[in-house]
Design a protein around this motif. Sequence first.
Motif, mmCIF file in Angstrom:
data_model
loop_
_atom_site.group_PDB
_atom_site.id
_atom_site.type_symbol
_atom_site.label_atom_id
_atom_site.label_comp_id
_atom_site.label_asym_id
_atom_site.label_seq_id
_atom_site.Cartn_x
_atom_site.Cartn_y
_atom_site.Cartn_z
ATOM 1 N N GLY A 237 0.807 -1.207 0.000
ATOM 2 C CA GLY A 237 0.000 0.000 0.000
ATOM 3 C C GLY A 237 0.840 1.256 0.000
ATOM 4 O O GLY A 237 0.539 2.226 -0.710
ATOM 5 N N LEU A 238 1.910 1.249 0.786
ATOM 6 C CA LEU A 238 2.820 2.393 0.801
ATOM 7 C C LEU A 238 3.441 2.607 -0.574
ATOM 8 O O LEU A 238 3.560 3.741 -1.046
ATOM 9 C CB LEU A 238 3.909 2.172 1.848
ATOM 10 N N ALA A 239 3.857 1.517 -1.221
ATOM 11 C CA ALA A 239 4.456 1.632 -2.553
ATOM 12 C C ALA A 239 3.455 2.183 -3.556
ATOM 13 O O ALA A 239 3.798 3.050 -4.375
ATOM 14 C CB ALA A 239 4.971 0.267 -3.009
ATOM 15 N N ARG A 240 2.233 1.681 -3.508
ATOM 16 C CA ARG A 240 1.218 2.169 -4.441
ATOM 17 C C ARG A 240 0.992 3.672 -4.264
ATOM 18 O O ARG A 240 0.938 4.430 -5.243
ATOM 19 C CB ARG A 240 -0.094 1.416 -4.218
ATOM 20 N N PRO B 144 -1.368 1.500 -9.422
ATOM 21 C CA PRO B 144 -0.624 2.254 -10.439
ATOM 22 C C PRO B 144 -0.292 1.369 -11.632
ATOM 23 O O PRO B 144 -0.112 0.156 -11.500
ATOM 24 C CB PRO B 144 0.633 2.700 -9.698
ATOM 25 N N GLN B 145 -0.192 1.983 -12.792
ATOM 26 C CA GLN B 145 0.056 1.221 -14.015
ATOM 27 C C GLN B 145 1.390 0.489 -13.997
ATOM 28 O O GLN B 145 1.608 -0.470 -14.751
ATOM 29 C CB GLN B 145 0.018 2.150 -15.222
ATOM 30 N N GLN B 146 2.294 0.911 -13.149
ATOM 31 C CA GLN B 146 3.608 0.262 -13.083
ATOM 32 C C GLN B 146 3.542 -1.107 -12.411
ATOM 33 O O GLN B 146 4.482 -1.895 -12.522
ATOM 34 C CB GLN B 146 4.600 1.144 -12.309
ATOM 35 N N GLU B 147 2.468 -1.406 -11.718
ATOM 36 C CA GLU B 147 2.407 -2.634 -10.930
ATOM 37 C C GLU B 147 2.123 -3.853 -11.795
ATOM 38 O O GLU B 147 1.197 -3.862 -12.607
ATOM 39 C CB GLU B 147 1.340 -2.519 -9.842
ATOM 40 N N ALA B 148 2.925 -4.911 -11.608
ATOM 41 C CA ALA B 148 2.697 -6.179 -12.299
ATOM 42 C C ALA B 148 1.512 -6.902 -11.676
ATOM 43 O O ALA B 148 1.112 -6.632 -10.536
ATOM 44 C CB ALA B 148 3.945 -7.051 -12.213
ATOM 45 N N LEU B 149 0.948 -7.834 -12.416
ATOM 46 C CA LEU B 149 -0.156 -8.632 -11.898
ATOM 47 C C LEU B 149 0.300 -9.462 -10.703
ATOM 48 O O LEU B 149 1.468 -9.849 -10.607
ATOM 49 C CB LEU B 149 -0.676 -9.571 -12.985
ATOM 50 N N VAL C 146 12.430 11.512 -15.752
ATOM 51 C CA VAL C 146 10.971 11.688 -15.713
ATOM 52 C C VAL C 146 10.426 11.930 -17.116
ATOM 53 O O VAL C 146 9.382 11.387 -17.500
ATOM 54 C CB VAL C 146 10.595 12.844 -14.758
ATOM 55 N N ALA C 147 11.139 12.713 -17.895
ATOM 56 C CA ALA C 147 10.711 12.966 -19.271
ATOM 57 C C ALA C 147 10.726 11.689 -20.105
ATOM 58 O O ALA C 147 9.892 11.513 -21.005
ATOM 59 C CB ALA C 147 11.605 14.025 -19.909
ATOM 60 N N GLU C 148 11.639 10.790 -19.802
ATOM 61 C CA GLU C 148 11.788 9.554 -20.580
ATOM 62 C C GLU C 148 10.755 8.501 -20.205
ATOM 63 O O GLU C 148 10.154 7.865 -21.070
ATOM 64 C CB GLU C 148 13.194 8.985 -20.384
ATOM 65 N N VAL C 149 10.524 8.267 -18.903
ATOM 66 C CA VAL C 149 9.674 7.138 -18.486
ATOM 67 C C VAL C 149 8.470 7.547 -17.657
ATOM 68 O O VAL C 149 7.628 6.702 -17.335
ATOM 69 C CB VAL C 149 10.498 6.099 -17.702
ATOM 70 N N GLY C 150 8.354 8.822 -17.314
ATOM 71 C CA GLY C 150 7.254 9.273 -16.474
ATOM 72 C C GLY C 150 7.655 9.310 -15.012
ATOM 73 O O GLY C 150 8.525 8.549 -14.558
ATOM 74 N N GLU C 151 7.001 10.190 -14.259
ATOM 75 C CA GLU C 151 7.389 10.367 -12.861
ATOM 76 C C GLU C 151 7.117 9.121 -12.030
ATOM 77 O O GLU C 151 7.900 8.766 -11.145
ATOM 78 C CB GLU C 151 6.675 11.567 -12.248
ATOM 79 N N GLY C 152 6.008 8.421 -12.298
ATOM 80 C CA GLY C 152 5.691 7.237 -11.515
ATOM 81 C C GLY C 152 6.771 6.177 -11.604
ATOM 82 O O GLY C 152 7.200 5.613 -10.589
#
Length: 421
Positions: free
Chosen positions: A55-58, A114-119, A369-375
């Motif tokens: 939860g903290l990571a999300r 977040p979209q970065q999270e794997a299933l 951040v410009a390359e991969v996004g801030e998240g």
Amino acid sequence: MNLAQIFSTLLGKDLAIRFTAYDGSSAGPEDAEYGLDLLTPRGTTYLVTAPGELGLARAYVSGDLALIGSHPGDPYGALQALAGDLKFSKPSAVQLAAIAKSLGREHFKLIPPPQQEALPRWRRIAEGLRHSRGRDADAIGYHYDVSNDFYEMVLGPAMTYTCAVYGDRDATLEEAQENKYRLIFEKLALQPGDRLLDIGCGWGGMVRYAARRGVHALGVTLSVEQAKWAQQSIVDQGLGEFAEVRHSDYRDVVEGGFDAVSSIGLTEHIGVANYPPYFEFMRDKLRPGGLLLNHCITRPVNSARSKARPFIDRYVFPDGELTGVGTIITAAQDIGGLEVLHEENFREHYAMTLRDWNKNLMENWDAAVAEVGEGTARQWGLYMAGCRMGFEMEMVELHHVLAVKTDDHRPNTPLRPWWTP
């Protein structure tokens, strides 16, 4: 009950960190160097629906939670401070009821991560069984096909994403990575004209190091982006006569009779149950008397669970597994035909490597951040700083295991590598 009161209920009154929230409440000393700032209701939902590190990571990766006092490219200081305070206690039934009433039902409803999270593991079955070829390829692609430009910002010119070996505490990251390749090259007793197989070769650092010294080196990686970058680097440096990197599962290599096999950072991805066929593969690719070196992250004990914790499994290395070096050595010995000659631990060196990667990310933050996004950039800063703490606290280690394919002749290695302080 406001958010700061809820936070204090869960963590206790004697906080060393500062907690602030979007409802205007706060807890902890006003002059604290580090703290947590809960910025949005969505962050509350993440913390409530996945209590603990996930939860903290999300909340952090999504930008709903800020670590006060540290740069997001290197949140090491804040994480150190938080590690002393983030010990969630189990609230009483009365406290739970008060918390639930204060927060409202809406915060207990699951929302997309977040979209970065794997299933989660149980949903990855659609990609195949754990450590099947297809699922391994997906897991490697998740982590390594982020962006070669991003990796260059973090890893530096060496484009080496494994533990460096520092000759002294003042060595630069580039010097330490070159030193790591030199050490492995010398442990494998490689000579001009020899043949090296490097499995899980990444961006080809070991392959190029060996090729520049007249060794015919073949590297294989499951990452499309790594293979493209590595092969282009071979061309650019004029090493095509000696070096090749393929986009391939290491199990598909058909050549044999190699003088040496190196595996630098692959074992973490293959699964503990697959250690026997993994070492059998390397043994069978060697000529009699050939040497192999296995470089991988380990746990400090052999009895601990091998599967990764939630944050690492969802945001860093899906399906990754770690075990103790004793388990690795046993697997190498038990297949027969291999003699373990030497092993050593580089735990402290990996903490220093991660420190330098975090420094690179912080210095290149805007471009990253410009390359991969801030998240994604926040995700990497958090992961590397957290792993640095893990190595410093002896929660994880990094071991080299050197072995020889046995025959009637002693290996071409020193009678004894001497210990120097």
